[in-house]
Write a protein that holds these residues in place. Structure first.
Motif, PDB file in Angstrom:
ATOM      1  N   ALA A 108      22.508  43.455  46.689  1.00  0.00           N
ATOM      2  CA  ALA A 108      21.634  44.033  47.715  1.00  0.00           C
ATOM      3  C   ALA A 108      20.521  43.027  47.954  1.00  0.00           C
ATOM      4  O   ALA A 108      19.868  42.570  47.011  1.00  0.00           O
ATOM      5  CB  ALA A 108      21.067  45.367  47.263  1.00  0.00           C
ATOM      6  N   GLU A 109      20.349  42.639  49.222  1.00  0.00           N
ATOM      7  CA  GLU A 109      19.299  41.693  49.593  1.00  0.00           C
ATOM      8  C   GLU A 109      18.158  42.487  50.203  1.00  0.00           C
ATOM      9  O   GLU A 109      18.364  43.276  51.125  1.00  0.00           O
ATOM     10  CB  GLU A 109      19.834  40.680  50.601  1.00  0.00           C
ATOM     11  N   LEU A 110      16.942  42.264  49.686  1.00  0.00           N
ATOM     12  CA  LEU A 110      15.778  43.024  50.117  1.00  0.00           C
ATOM     13  C   LEU A 110      14.677  42.091  50.587  1.00  0.00           C
ATOM     14  O   LEU A 110      14.550  40.965  50.097  1.00  0.00           O
ATOM     15  CB  LEU A 110      15.247  43.867  48.948  1.00  0.00           C
ATOM     16  N   GLY A 111      13.875  42.574  51.530  1.00  0.00           N
ATOM     17  CA  GLY A 111      12.778  41.752  52.008  1.00  0.00           C
ATOM     18  C   GLY A 111      11.828  42.527  52.881  1.00  0.00           C
ATOM     19  O   GLY A 111      11.864  43.759  52.951  1.00  0.00           O
ATOM     20  N   LEU A 166      10.607  47.890  50.434  1.00  0.00           N
ATOM     21  CA  LEU A 166      11.303  46.709  50.935  1.00  0.00           C
ATOM     22  C   LEU A 166      12.502  47.143  51.780  1.00  0.00           C
ATOM     23  O   LEU A 166      13.132  48.158  51.500  1.00  0.00           O
ATOM     24  CB  LEU A 166      11.770  45.818  49.782  1.00  0.00           C
ATOM     25  N   ALA A 167      12.794  46.379  52.790  1.00  0.00           N
ATOM     26  CA  ALA A 167      13.924  46.673  53.676  1.00  0.00           C
ATOM     27  C   ALA A 167      15.207  46.077  53.100  1.00  0.00           C
ATOM     28  O   ALA A 167      15.186  44.974  52.537  1.00  0.00           O
ATOM     29  CB  ALA A 167      13.670  46.090  55.064  1.00  0.00           C
ATOM     30  N   VAL A 168      16.305  46.793  53.240  1.00  0.00           N
ATOM     31  CA  VAL A 168      17.616  46.247  52.855  1.00  0.00           C
ATOM     32  C   VAL A 168      18.071  45.344  53.992  1.00  0.00           C
ATOM     33  O   VAL A 168      18.251  45.784  55.126  1.00  0.00           O
ATOM     34  CB  VAL A 168      18.644  47.373  52.584  1.00  0.00           C
ATOM     35  N   LEU A 169      18.244  44.069  53.692  1.00  0.00           N
ATOM     36  CA  LEU A 169      18.667  43.087  54.694  1.00  0.00           C
ATOM     37  C   LEU A 169      20.171  42.867  54.669  1.00  0.00           C
ATOM     38  O   LEU A 169      20.730  42.361  55.632  1.00  0.00           O
ATOM     39  CB  LEU A 169      17.934  41.759  54.467  1.00  0.00           C
ATOM     40  N   GLY A 170      20.799  43.221  53.570  1.00  0.00           N
ATOM     41  CA  GLY A 170      22.246  43.092  53.407  1.00  0.00           C
ATOM     42  C   GLY A 170      22.649  43.770  52.119  1.00  0.00           C
ATOM     43  O   GLY A 170      21.882  43.790  51.159  1.00  0.00           O
ATOM     44  N   GLY A 225       9.642  41.914  56.850  1.00  0.00           N
ATOM     45  CA  GLY A 225       9.472  41.055  58.014  1.00  0.00           C
ATOM     46  C   GLY A 225      10.655  40.146  58.251  1.00  0.00           C
ATOM     47  O   GLY A 225      10.502  39.059  58.781  1.00  0.00           O
ATOM     48  N   GLY A 226      11.860  40.560  57.838  1.00  0.00           N
ATOM     49  CA  GLY A 226      13.063  39.759  58.008  1.00  0.00           C
ATOM     50  C   GLY A 226      13.216  38.655  56.970  1.00  0.00           C
ATOM     51  O   GLY A 226      14.215  37.935  56.976  1.00  0.00           O
ATOM     52  N   ARG A 227      12.256  38.494  56.085  1.00  0.00           N
ATOM     53  CA  ARG A 227      12.314  37.446  55.052  1.00  0.00           C
ATOM     54  C   ARG A 227      12.895  38.010  53.767  1.00  0.00           C
ATOM     55  O   ARG A 227      12.408  39.000  53.223  1.00  0.00           O
ATOM     56  CB  ARG A 227      10.913  36.915  54.785  1.00  0.00           C
ATOM     57  N   LYS A 228      13.947  37.365  53.257  1.00  0.00           N
ATOM     58  CA  LYS A 228      14.594  37.787  52.016  1.00  0.00           C
ATOM     59  C   LYS A 228      13.708  37.412  50.836  1.00  0.00           C
ATOM     60  O   LYS A 228      13.346  36.252  50.658  1.00  0.00           O
ATOM     61  CB  LYS A 228      15.958  37.121  51.898  1.00  0.00           C
ATOM     62  N   LEU A 229      13.354  38.436  50.018  1.00  0.00           N
ATOM     63  CA  LEU A 229      12.498  38.218  48.865  1.00  0.00           C
ATOM     64  C   LEU A 229      13.217  38.431  47.541  1.00  0.00           C
ATOM     65  O   LEU A 229      12.973  37.717  46.576  1.00  0.00           O
ATOM     66  CB  LEU A 229      11.287  39.156  48.912  1.00  0.00           C
ATOM     67  N   ILE A 230      14.085  39.439  47.478  1.00  0.00           N
ATOM     68  CA  ILE A 230      14.745  39.842  46.241  1.00  0.00           C
ATOM     69  C   ILE A 230      16.235  40.000  46.505  1.00  0.00           C
ATOM     70  O   ILE A 230      16.623  40.579  47.518  1.00  0.00           O
ATOM     71  CB  ILE A 230      14.193  41.191  45.723  1.00  0.00           C
ATOM     72  N   VAL A 231      17.078  39.524  45.583  1.00  0.00           N
ATOM     73  CA  VAL A 231      18.513  39.785  45.641  1.00  0.00           C
ATOM     74  C   VAL A 231      18.885  40.449  44.320  1.00  0.00           C
ATOM     75  O   VAL A 231      18.694  39.871  43.248  1.00  0.00           O
ATOM     76  CB  VAL A 231      19.349  38.502  45.858  1.00  0.00           C
ATOM     77  N   LEU A 232      19.370  41.685  44.405  1.00  0.00           N
ATOM     78  CA  LEU A 232      19.811  42.421  43.227  1.00  0.00           C
ATOM     79  C   LEU A 232      21.306  42.184  43.046  1.00  0.00           C
ATOM     80  O   LEU A 232      22.066  42.284  44.012  1.00  0.00           O
ATOM     81  CB  LEU A 232      19.538  43.922  43.402  1.00  0.00           C
TER      82      LEU A 232
END
Length: 189
Positions: A40-43, A30-34, A45-52
């Motif tokens: 840590a926001e992960l997703g 998963l990519a770190v989006l923020g 294709g630019g879509r947020k899926l998981i927030v740790l």
């Protein structure tokens, strides 16, 4: 509920964000989006899926809470194969399961949060039935059913058998296809 209803990102507490990122980012892809000190926001294709979220005091004992795992669906067998290759290379303990309607990989992060990465394979079912109340049942061929039941047999699947689906370029860091997240699975009593 309207058919267009979708879940937003799943929020999970972890004991250590950098340690969790080794699984979620480096292994699952998963990519770190923020990211900041607390989240840590992960997703994909630019879509947020998981927030740790930092702050869990201790790791969850395996299968100890109502939340059994969160399932992330990949849209190609190739992406499942890339995940299988990264899990194998990581040395993390994981398992693989063939549910007939999907092939799944299971792993936990260091905080005990269960994760399922799955690829749906409903085409392997004999037929699809919708009841009057809207429930959908995928009926397995007789050989794949539990005797005397319409339930399919769930069996282990060799995750490395999916690896030939990978391209000759080797495995990718991030799933190429759009992924979605389904409702966190609840542990069965």
């Amino acid at each position: 509920m309207p058919q267009a209803t979708r879940l937003g990102p799943v929020h999970l507490r972890v004991t250590d964000i950098p340690a969790a990122l080794i699984v979620w980012r480096d292994t699952l892809g998963l990519a770190v989006l923020g990211e900041d000190a607390a989240t840590a926001e992960l997703g994909a294709g630019g879509r947020k899926l998981i927030v740790l979220h930092a702050g869990a005091q201790i790791a969850l004992p395996q299968k100890s809470r109502d939340l059994f795992h969160v399932a992330i669906h990949v849209t190609s067998r190739r992406d499942l194969a890339h995940t299988a290759a990264r899990l194998k290379a990581s040395g993390l303990r994981y398992s693989a399961q063939d549910h007939l309607v999907s092939e799944s990989l299971y792993v936990s992060d260091p905080s005990g949060n269960g994760i399922e990465i799955c690829f749906d394979t409903p085409e392997r079912c004999l037929r699809r039935e919708v009841s009057a109340d809207g429930r959908v049942a995928l009926i397995a061929p007789t050989a794949a059913r539990i005797p005397g039941s319409s339930r399919s047999i769930s069996r282990a699947f060799c995750a490395t058998s999916a690896i030939p689906a990978m391209s000759s370029r080797g495995w990718r860091r991030t799933p190429s296809s759009a992924t979605s997240i389904c409702a966190p699975a609840r542990r069965k009593n």
